[in-house]
Design an enzyme around this catalytic site. Structure first.
Site, PDB file in Angstrom:
ATOM      1  N   GLU A  83       0.877  -1.171   0.000  1.00  0.00           N
ATOM      2  CA  GLU A  83       0.000   0.000   0.000  1.00  0.00           C
ATOM      3  C   GLU A  83       0.915   1.221   0.000  1.00  0.00           C
ATOM      4  O   GLU A  83       1.685   1.438   0.944  1.00  0.00           O
ATOM      5  CB  GLU A  83      -0.903  -0.005   1.228  1.00  0.00           C
ATOM      6  CG  GLU A  83      -1.976   1.067   1.204  1.00  0.00           C
ATOM      7  CD  GLU A  83      -2.851   1.046   2.442  1.00  0.00           C
ATOM      8  OE1 GLU A  83      -3.561   2.040   2.673  1.00  0.00           O
ATOM      9  OE2 GLU A  83      -2.828   0.044   3.186  1.00  0.00           O
ATOM     10  N   ASP A 108      -5.250  10.068   9.252  1.00  0.00           N
ATOM     11  CA  ASP A 108      -3.991   9.534   9.761  1.00  0.00           C
ATOM     12  C   ASP A 108      -3.622  10.112  11.118  1.00  0.00           C
ATOM     13  O   ASP A 108      -3.836  11.304  11.390  1.00  0.00           O
ATOM     14  CB  ASP A 108      -2.863   9.827   8.764  1.00  0.00           C
ATOM     15  CG  ASP A 108      -3.042   9.073   7.465  1.00  0.00           C
ATOM     16  OD1 ASP A 108      -3.376   7.884   7.540  1.00  0.00           O
ATOM     17  OD2 ASP A 108      -2.862   9.668   6.393  1.00  0.00           O
TER      18      ASP A 108
END
Length: 261
Positions: A49, A60
């Site tokens: 990824e 995040d």
């Protein structure tokens, strides 16, 4: 079949879960990132990824935010990412790569152009965290033309009705966010994950990946008992930042060892 299709078929035949490793492209710099990416498949990553650095990565936590900042400070752009993908494919043309990020840079680049270019460079699928189902449908013909999967995402808060809607057009695999929070923000509960994946399987036959908060060999082993793919990101990015490429590859190998080969 693209590389991702072939890998998912192979994992199914081998009756084992796969390891998905996340790193931000260009972190801490282009050369280091390229060196790492070219070796991930050999280290044990079943799927890579690859993060597209963005200035406002709202999903995040602090570790991946810092990785985004380092990559951007080092000059990483989408054009640099395309070049990086092409260089990776000269050394590893087998390991599937899923490009992950936010829609703003893609919109600025031009979606149709982006999908065509990233596929030509060597990507097999994309995850666009902040592109909701209702807007994603506009771009599906462009993705299909490029031969890319658009990976659907579900969360612990997803209702059955929402799951059904999100999963109906899904291809590739489904990414289930294991915790209600940002990346690395907490530790997922095995039984909660098991229950969520059971719900998911009522709506799709696609492989299910579980990520967010998975950091150890023990967690990988437990999650792999329920999910088809286990995603590890913050832990690996943290090791890379503190100890470098060799240590990050060693951590990938250690996590991969938790999954039968």
């Amino acid at each position: 079949m693209n590389r991702l299709d072939r890998k998912l078929d192979a994992l199914k035949r081998e009756n084992r879960a796969g390891l998905v490793t996340y790193f931000a492209g260009g972190d801490p710099d282009y050369t280091t990132s390229l060196d790492l990416l070219c070796q991930l498949g050999r280290a044990g990553a079943d799927i890579i990824e690859l993060g597209m650095p963005f200035s406002d990565p709202v999903a995040d936590g602090p570790i991946l935010q810092a990785a985004n900042i380092r990559a951007l400070a080092g000059g990483q752009t989408l054009d640099q990412m395309m070049a990086m993908l092409r260089e990776v494919r000269l050394r590893d043309d087998a390991t599937p790569i899923v490009v992950m990020g936010y829609f703003n840079p893609v919109l600025h680049y031009g979606p149709a152009r982006f999908f065509a270019d990233v596929a030509d460079a060597g990507a097999d699928a994309v995850i666009l965290v902040d592109l909701p189902l209702e807007h994603a449908n506009v771009y599906r013909p462009q993705l299909e033309k490029a031969g890319l999967h658009l990976i659907a995402m579900t969360a612990p808060t997803s209702s059955d009705a929402r799951m059904a809607a999100v999963l109906k057009p899904a291809t590739g695999f489904v990414y289930h966010i294991a915790i209600a929070g940002t990346t690395g923000a907490g530790t997922p509960d095995e039984q909660v994950i098991a229950a969520a994946i059971t719900r998911l399987r009522a709506h799709t036959d696609l492989p299910v990946a579980a990520g967010f908060g998975i950091r150890s060999v023990q967690q990988v082993r437990k999650v792999a008992a329920h999910a088809d793919l286990v995603v590890v990101g913050s832990r690996l990015v943290d090791v890379l930042a503190k100890h470098g490429v060799a240590a990050a590859l060693g951590e990938v190998a250690s996590l991969a060892s938790a999954l039968p080969r």
